[in-house]
Design a protein around this motif. Structure first.
Motif, PDB file in Angstrom:
ATOM      1  N   ARG A 155     137.300 -33.444 -45.122  1.00 20.24           N
ATOM      2  CA  ARG A 155     138.544 -33.356 -44.356  1.00 20.24           C
ATOM      3  C   ARG A 155     138.692 -34.631 -43.552  1.00 20.24           C
ATOM      4  N   SER A 157     141.574 -37.762 -41.643  1.00 15.14           N
ATOM      5  CA  SER A 157     142.843 -38.032 -40.983  1.00 15.14           C
ATOM      6  C   SER A 157     143.129 -39.521 -41.041  1.00 15.14           C
ATOM      7  N   GLU A 179     141.114 -32.844 -48.058  1.00 13.95           N
ATOM      8  CA  GLU A 179     142.211 -32.616 -47.122  1.00 13.95           C
ATOM      9  C   GLU A 179     142.445 -33.899 -46.335  1.00 13.95           C
ATOM     10  N   THR A 181     145.095 -35.271 -43.312  1.00 15.06           N
ATOM     11  CA  THR A 181     146.213 -35.075 -42.396  1.00 15.06           C
ATOM     12  C   THR A 181     146.652 -36.423 -41.838  1.00 15.06           C
ATOM     13  N   THR A 182     147.767 -36.431 -41.131  1.00 11.47           N
ATOM     14  CA  THR A 182     148.257 -37.662 -40.505  1.00 11.47           C
ATOM     15  C   THR A 182     147.880 -37.756 -39.029  1.00 11.47           C
ATOM     16  N   ARG A 184     146.842 -36.285 -34.930  1.00  4.77           N
ATOM     17  CA  ARG A 184     147.444 -35.528 -33.833  1.00  4.77           C
ATOM     18  C   ARG A 184     148.055 -36.433 -32.770  1.00  4.77           C
ATOM     19  N   GLU A 190     141.541 -36.308 -31.575  1.00  2.77           N
ATOM     20  CA  GLU A 190     141.044 -36.502 -32.942  1.00  2.77           C
ATOM     21  C   GLU A 190     139.538 -36.738 -32.999  1.00  2.77           C
TER      22      GLU A 190
END
Length: 266
Positions: A155, A157, A179, A181-182, A184, A190
């Motif tokens: 996972r 970012s 996974e 994500t972009t 927070r 983060e």
């Protein structure tokens, strides 16, 4: 260590939290084109800076003070020790009424963070790290386990703009990662995701010292890596220095993620 944590929480309670979802007209300003600040940022930084100097009388390099006088950041290179302060990390979230913001500080000696603190007011969660001594969440020690060998289970970012040519491994969909994500929009939210086993790696480009010195120490002291793309450890350099940073929960994950991101794996 405990005293600095108290300073951050008390400054937050006094200057930041009362204005969450309650900012008045005129309490949000633009300090540079596209870069906003609030009265909460400025008041919290003033409180924290004063109290940190009482605790240890060395220069304070605060995000808002440097915005007004960039020369203050030279203390990171010119002074043997200094404080770094980010009074509201995630100001855009704070303005929008989103709870993803943090209050952060670190103590830097000869360019290296030796102690770090992150206070997440809306979660009532405090993180701290000390060089050579470990990482804690709300006073309890944290150690992060390795992510495992399969990137398809990792996972991560990375900001969306990093897909536009800087990292070949992010260009295609799906990526090699399980996974992605972009983020927070707050380093103070983060980096703790790494030590809390919510993420396995983070990718950054712009690396302002008040954003990245606290979290980098937090991750390293929990067993992870925060390093430039050439493998050199992150240091708290003044703005305008080298860009690009990869953070991972363990050395093996860092090496493999770097190879994938840079397109070095066939």
């Amino acid at each position: 260590m405990e005293k600095v944590a108290e300073i951050l929480a008390e400054a937050s309670a006094e200057a930041v939290e009362p204005r969450f979802r309650a900012l008045a007209a005129g309490e949000v300003m633009e300090k540079a084109p596209g870069d906003v600040v609030t009265v909460a940022d400025r008041e919290a930084e003033a409180i924290i800076s004063r109290r940190l100097r009482e605790l240890l009388p060395v220069p304070v390099v605060g995000e808002e003070a440097v915005a007004a006088d960039p020369a203050l950041a030279r203390a990171l290179h010119n002074e043997r020790a200094c404080w770094l302060v980010d009074p509201v990390d995630g100001t855009a979230n704070f303005i929008a009424g989103r709870p993803d913001f943090a209050v952060m500080a670190s103590l830097v000696r000869d360019g290296e963070a030796v102690a770090a603190w992150i206070w997440q007011p809306m979660r009532r969660t405090a993180y701290a790290a000390e060089l050579g001594a470990g990482t804690w969440r709300n006073g309890r020690p944290l150690t992060r386990q390795p992510a495992g060998p399969d990137p398809a289970r990792w996972r991560g970012s990375a900001k969306s703009y990093l897909r536009l040519g800087r990292f070949p491994g992010l260009a295609d969909e799906p990526t090699a990662f399980g996974e992605l994500t972009t983020g927070r929009r707050s380093a103070g939210m983060e980096y703790p995701q790494i030590v809390d086993d919510e993420l396995d790696f983070l990718v950054y480009w712009r690396t302002l010292p008040w954003d990245h010195a606290p979290g980098s120490l937090l991750v390293r002291e929990a067993g992870g890596v925060s390093a430039r793309l050439d493998g050199s450890p992150y240091r708290a350099d003044p703005p305008g220095g080298e860009d690009g940073l990869l953070v991972a929960c363990d050395p093996q994950t860092w090496e493999r993620a770097r190879a994938i991101l840079l397109g070095l794996e066939g």
